[in-house]
Design a protein around this motif. Structure first.
Motif, short mmCIF file in Angstrom:
data_model
loop_
_atom_site.label_atom_id
_atom_site.label_comp_id
_atom_site.label_asym_id
_atom_site.label_seq_id
_atom_site.Cartn_x
_atom_site.Cartn_y
_atom_site.Cartn_z
N THR A 1 0.80 -1.14 0.13
CA THR A 1 -0.01 0.05 -0.03
C THR A 1 0.97 1.24 -0.15
O THR A 1 1.94 1.07 0.15
CB THR A 1 -0.81 -0.03 1.19
OG1 THR A 1 -1.80 1.08 1.00
CG2 THR A 1 -0.13 0.05 2.76
N ASN A 2 0.23 2.18 -0.24
CA ASN A 2 1.03 3.65 -0.44
C ASN A 2 1.16 4.20 1.00
O ASN A 2 0.57 4.04 2.04
CB ASN A 2 0.32 4.70 -1.20
CG ASN A 2 -1.17 4.96 -0.86
OD1 ASN A 2 -1.98 4.20 -0.28
ND2 ASN A 2 -1.55 6.10 -0.65
N HIS A 3 2.24 5.19 1.02
CA HIS A 3 2.53 5.50 2.49
C HIS A 3 2.88 7.32 2.50
O HIS A 3 3.82 7.63 1.62
CB HIS A 3 3.95 5.06 3.13
CG HIS A 3 3.43 3.62 3.39
ND1 HIS A 3 2.79 3.05 4.58
CD2 HIS A 3 3.91 2.35 2.71
CE1 HIS A 3 2.83 1.64 4.25
NE2 HIS A 3 3.55 1.46 3.18
N PRO A 4 2.03 7.98 2.71
CA PRO A 4 2.08 9.35 2.65
C PRO A 4 3.19 9.78 3.86
O PRO A 4 2.83 10.03 5.01
CB PRO A 4 0.75 10.15 3.04
CG PRO A 4 -0.18 9.04 3.58
CD PRO A 4 0.84 7.58 3.24
N HIS B 1 7.02 10.61 9.91
CA HIS B 1 6.33 9.70 9.99
C HIS B 1 5.30 9.35 8.71
O HIS B 1 5.08 10.22 7.98
CB HIS B 1 5.41 9.46 11.04
CG HIS B 1 4.33 10.61 11.40
ND1 HIS B 1 2.92 10.48 11.12
CD2 HIS B 1 4.55 11.71 11.77
CE1 HIS B 1 2.64 11.65 11.34
NE2 HIS B 1 3.30 12.51 11.86
N CYS B 2 4.78 8.00 8.64
CA CYS B 2 3.70 7.89 7.57
C CYS B 2 2.55 8.41 8.24
O CYS B 2 2.31 8.42 9.44
CB CYS B 2 3.55 6.23 7.53
SG CYS B 2 1.96 5.85 6.34
N HIS B 3 1.73 9.06 7.33
CA HIS B 3 0.49 9.76 7.85
C HIS B 3 -0.65 8.91 7.97
O HIS B 3 -2.00 9.34 8.37
CB HIS B 3 0.00 10.85 7.34
CG HIS B 3 -0.23 12.36 8.06
ND1 HIS B 3 -1.47 12.41 8.36
CD2 HIS B 3 0.28 13.42 8.65
CE1 HIS B 3 -1.98 13.32 9.33
NE2 HIS B 3 -0.75 13.77 9.54
N LYS B 4 -0.73 7.82 7.68
CA LYS B 4 -1.64 6.71 7.69
C LYS B 4 -1.79 6.43 9.23
O LYS B 4 -0.81 5.74 9.69
CB LYS B 4 -1.71 5.53 6.89
CG LYS B 4 -2.05 5.80 5.43
CD LYS B 4 -2.05 4.54 4.69
CE LYS B 4 -2.57 4.94 3.23
NZ LYS B 4 -2.34 3.75 2.37
N SER B 5 -2.75 6.80 9.92
CA SER B 5 -2.50 6.55 11.45
C SER B 5 -2.38 5.14 11.98
O SER B 5 -1.65 5.05 12.94
CB SER B 5 -3.63 7.40 12.23
OG SER B 5 -4.84 6.95 11.92
N HIS B 6 -2.85 4.14 11.13
CA HIS B 6 -2.71 2.87 11.67
C HIS B 6 -1.36 2.30 11.20
O HIS B 6 -1.10 1.21 11.77
CB HIS B 6 -3.82 2.02 10.88
CG HIS B 6 -5.17 2.21 11.49
ND1 HIS B 6 -5.89 0.92 11.61
CD2 HIS B 6 -5.84 3.15 12.05
CE1 HIS B 6 -6.94 1.27 12.20
NE2 HIS B 6 -6.91 2.74 12.72
N HIS B 7 -0.51 3.10 10.59
CA HIS B 7 0.76 2.52 10.13
C HIS B 7 1.64 3.19 11.21
O HIS B 7 3.12 2.74 11.17
CB HIS B 7 1.28 3.02 8.95
CG HIS B 7 0.39 2.47 7.78
ND1 HIS B 7 0.39 2.71 6.52
CD2 HIS B 7 -0.72 1.76 7.80
CE1 HIS B 7 -0.14 1.89 5.76
NE2 HIS B 7 -1.01 1.28 6.60
N THR B 8 1.40 4.10 12.44
CA THR B 8 2.16 4.39 13.30
C THR B 8 1.76 3.65 14.55
O THR B 8 1.46 4.16 15.81
CB THR B 8 1.96 5.89 13.46
OG1 THR B 8 0.77 6.24 13.69
CG2 THR B 8 2.91 6.41 12.34
N GLY C 1 5.20 1.62 14.71
CA GLY C 1 5.39 1.31 13.43
C GLY C 1 6.14 2.39 12.62
O GLY C 1 7.31 2.69 12.94
N MET C 2 5.56 2.99 11.70
CA MET C 2 6.49 4.23 10.75
C MET C 2 6.79 5.20 11.13
O MET C 2 5.85 6.44 10.83
CB MET C 2 5.81 4.10 9.27
CG MET C 2 5.79 2.74 8.48
SD MET C 2 4.68 2.59 7.02
CE MET C 2 5.70 1.52 6.23
N PHE C 3 7.50 5.58 12.32
CA PHE C 3 7.60 6.75 13.03
C PHE C 3 8.97 6.92 13.44
O PHE C 3 9.63 5.85 13.87
CB PHE C 3 6.68 6.82 14.23
CG PHE C 3 6.53 7.98 14.95
CD1 PHE C 3 5.67 9.09 14.71
CD2 PHE C 3 7.59 8.25 15.83
CE1 PHE C 3 5.78 10.29 15.41
CE2 PHE C 3 7.78 9.41 16.90
CZ PHE C 3 6.82 10.42 16.36
CU LIG Z 1 1.83 4.30 5.70
#
Ligand SMILES: [Cu+2]
Length: 471
Positions: free
Chosen positions: A265-268, A320-327, A396-398
């Motif tokens: 998936t994409n990551h902003p 960080h990635c801005h998709k909150s479930h990815h952090t 996650g992505m943080f």
């Molecule tokens: Cu993400």
């Protein structure tokens, strides 16, 4: 650098290295000694000991693969193998990778370099390596079955090509990809320009990392390879916050961050406190006329992006990635939203049946950051990370870009938490809550409300009754 072993100089020349063909025993004996990495720490940049000079990159929680020069050819040795990767302190995963780690080491070369890469397969199944984004002879493209036979377990293949264009690249298998990428087989590749390039600026710091994702059930250690979208570990270089190192820079450094996305998936990607330019994409450096300042840029699946900014604001800036479930880290996904619900009654009834029952989330999920909840061994906490003001409530992505006046040039060590100048931190207001003036007239001045409908209207819904009339 203490964990690295370097190639012995003067190691025997590789003779008769066959492109994309398995190597004979004699040739194997002359292979470059594989260099292994045993820690998940961010290693200092590998200053090129031979070949054209360049400003080396720093791989977040990773390292750069040393090479040896052989008659003007840069020779690397990748070993595909099962590895144990510490994804965060207290949480280790059984992954597949290269040379002791997942992702594999970063490969750094210079535009115009002739590169020879030996790939030894120590996996239980065949593999191949695709050099994602490169211009190269078709037979070197690494697509198992299409451009080469697969590399069987125990075999070594040779890839050889000229790094034709400067930019940001990746490598990954093109054989049983679903399994092998879900298990962590991937790596970064940077080709530096051979001379000053009109579109590639010099920078003081150049960081690289891959976006990857895993599905590891809490309490277990091996990713589920069939997962298509519902991953529970969103990682950078197979590390999850708070296991991801900070990006430590000096005030007024020009900073480049190169990111590749090998998730599904994409990551902003969002940087606090600064604006950046996207100076490079999959195809190389972007024309200057297309660059504009951003604070978030999307990195789609299979893409590479280069961000550049002037680090001219001191502090600890979230990145960080801005998709909150990815952090967030692993946790069951089937938790309902309970904000505002009073559980007392329900909890009492359930506790009669399940003595350990615990209610989560009635005031939001922030409690999860600090909760001393029993979790299975070898499980990353859902959201955590101890900051100077308490739990950061992230996973996650943080990570954090640390900008410091006193960071020495070339020093990548962690300077600790930022010390905010007096009077520059948000603070608690301890007076009486002020009365917020509000407009009471409906619609305010710009557009008075029409107050329609004037009376209640009963809506009659006529459902189709009886059978179809056959129109
Ligand atoms: Cu993400």
């Amino acid at each position: 650098m203490t964990n690295r072993r370097y190639f012995l100089s003067g190691a025997g020349a590789v003779t008769g290295a066959l492109a994309a063909a398995s190597v004979s025993k004699v040739a194997m004996a002359a292979l470059p000694e594989p260099v292994l990495q045993t820690t998940p720490d961010t290693m200092p940049p590998l200053v090129p000991p031979s070949g054209r000079p360049y400003n080396p990159v720093v791989t977040l929680n990773g390292w750069t693969l040393p090479w040896r020069m052989n008659n003007g050819v840069k020779e690397f040795h990748l070993v595909a193998e099962p590895v144990v990767r510490e994804m965060a302190p207290g949480f280790k995963a059984n992954l597949w990778g290269y040379n002791g780690q997942s992702p594999g080491p970063t490969i750094e070369v210079v535009e115009g370099d002739r590169v020879r890469i030996f790939v030894t397969n120590k996996l239980p199944e065949h593999t191949s390596v695709h050099w994602h984004g490169q211009r190269l002879p078709n037979g070197m493209d690494g697509v198992s079955g299409l451009t080469q036979p697969p590399i069987k377990p125990g075999k070594t293949f040779v890839y050889e090509f000229v790094a034709r264009r400067p930019g940001t690249f990746m490598y990954h298998p093109h054989a049983d990809e679903m399994t092998q990428m879900a298990m962590g087989m991937m790596g970064f590749w940077v080709t530096h320009p051979k001379a000053e390039h009109p579109l590639i600026d010099k920078v003081d710091r150049d960081f690289v990392f891959l976006l990857n994702a895993y599905d590891v059930e809490p309490g277990s250690a091996t990713p589920k390879i069939m997962t298509m979208l519902d991953f529970n570990l969103w990682s950078w270089n197979s590390r999850i916050f708070p296991g991801i190192d900070s990006l430590n820079v000096r005030l007024n450094d020009k900073v480049r961050i190169r990111i590749g996305n090998l998730t599904m998936t994409n990551h902003p990607m969002h940087l606090h406190g600064h604006e950046f330019l996207v100076t490079g994409t999959d195809g190389g450096p972007t024309p200057r006329s297309t660059r504009h300042y951003e604070v978030t840029t999307d990195v789609a699946v299979g893409q590479m992006r280069q961000l550049e900014f002037l680090a001219d604001e001191e502090g600890d800036w979230a990145f960080h990635c801005h998709k909150s479930h990815h952090t967030m880290n692993a946790m069951g996904h089937d938790v309902p939203t309970l904000i505002g619900l009073d559980h007392k009654d329900v909890a009492r009834q359930i506790t009669n049946l399940v003595p350990d029952y615990m209610v989560m989330g009635e005031r939001g999920m922030a409690d999860m950051g600090e909760m001393e909840m029993p979790i299975p061994d070898n499980t990353a906490r859902m959201m955590t990370g101890e900051g100077p003001f308490g739990s950061v409530e992230m996973g996650g992505m943080f990570s954090v870009v640390k900008v410091r006046k006193n960071q020495k040039p070339g020093d990548y060590s962690n300077p600790g938490w930022y010390r905010h100048p007096k009077g520059t931190v948000a603070y608690e207001f301890d007076g009486a809550p002020p009365d917020t003036p509000r407009r009471r007239d409906a619609g305010a001045a710009a557009m008075p409300a029409q107050n329609m409908p004037a009376r209640n209207i009963e809506v009659q819904v006529r459902k189709p009754g009886g059978g179809h009339t056959g129109h």
